[in-house]
Write an enzyme that holds these catalytic residues in place. Sequence first.
Site, PDB file in Angstrom:
ATOM      1  N   TYR A   1     -23.649   0.852  -3.703  1.00  0.00           N
ATOM      2  CA  TYR A   1     -22.362   1.486  -4.033  1.00  0.00           C
ATOM      3  C   TYR A   1     -22.294   2.920  -3.478  1.00  0.00           C
ATOM      4  CZ  TYR A   1     -18.419   2.854  -7.070  1.00  0.00           C
ATOM      5  OH  TYR A   1     -17.217   3.306  -7.554  1.00  0.00           O
TER       6      TYR A   1
ATOM      7  N   ILE B   1     -14.792   7.070 -14.948  1.00  0.00           N
ATOM      8  CA  ILE B   1     -13.404   6.785 -15.351  1.00  0.00           C
ATOM      9  C   ILE B   1     -13.389   5.516 -16.196  1.00  0.00           C
ATOM     10  CG2 ILE B   1     -11.026   6.453 -14.530  1.00  0.00           C
ATOM     11  CD1 ILE B   1     -12.325   9.162 -13.634  1.00  0.00           C
TER      12      ILE B   1
ATOM     13  N   LYS C   1     -19.679   4.387  -0.732  1.00  0.00           N
ATOM     14  CA  LYS C   1     -18.741   5.470  -1.052  1.00  0.00           C
ATOM     15  C   LYS C   1     -18.977   6.705  -0.179  1.00  0.00           C
ATOM     16  CE  LYS C   1     -16.314   3.287  -4.130  1.00  0.00           C
ATOM     17  NZ  LYS C   1     -14.898   2.961  -3.870  1.00  0.00           N
TER      18      LYS C   1
END
Length: 247
Positions: free
Chosen positions: A155, A188, A159
């Site tokens: 990940y 988030i 990113k």
Amino acid sequence: MSTDKKTAVITGASRGIGLATAKKLASKGIDIAVVYIGSQEEADNAKKEIEAFGVRAEMYYCDVSDFEQSKACVEKIMEDFGGIDILVNNAGITRDKLLLKMDEADFDAVINVNLKGTFNMIKHTCRQFMKKRSGRIVNISSVTGLMGNAGQVNYSASKAGVIGITKTVAKELASRNVTVNAVAPGFIMTDMTNVLSDSVKEQFTKSIPMGRGGTPDEVANVIAFLCSDEASYITGEVIRIDGGLAM
Ligand code: NAP
């Protein structure tokens, strides 16, 4: 950008940050093309929620990691809406594991959706942005792309790669008045983080100077700003939305 009716394409917008962004842009009178891959029911609900703002919303089933599917999807959106003004590359997945336990399939799946998917969608929309000499592209990166995160080598790499794409395409398209920016959210509260254990969530929250996770709306507000006329002289930028996490 002109003040005419605009169309935004948002990938992964039937829930989470993507849906919040779709609703925020819709509240500004922008028509929305949602790219989704999950449940039809969720997509139908999202369509209704977006249309409640009085704009047009259409749903397109497409796996952004597939080059040809993305191409066909963009062509269909162009045909339906007559043009695209804004592209938000939001679709993303996680397959978290420590490096020693991560297998090739976990690595490839995340790179293919998060990084290659971003490339695919930009590749298929950029020609018409260049022709129109206007456009906004916002890519969703992550603070993990800036600071790394144990258990997320796939990940974090994807990113960080999104930031590389952002800065490179910003340079390539700047002379055509097309801006390309990224946001780097921290922790988030969406389905993506909801799967984490309470102890991991608590650990995250403790490391955030503001002492709480962010909401999808807090990310959508920044994306909407980058898509607006007010952001006309910002390109190649990465804005953290993380309550100070990666400071
Ligand atoms: P989410 O609720 O899990 O939503 C992810 C979205 O991506 C879903 O709408 C999903 O579509 C879509 N998607 C996944 N694979 C796809 C594919 N192959 N083709 C098309 N769409 C695909 O996660 P989120 O938290 O809102 O995440 C949105 C973005 O923010 C992601 O890029 C994520 O990496 C990034 N981000 C999130 C956080 C966080 O803490 N939540 C932090 C930093 C960055 P369906 O709904 O149709 O399944």
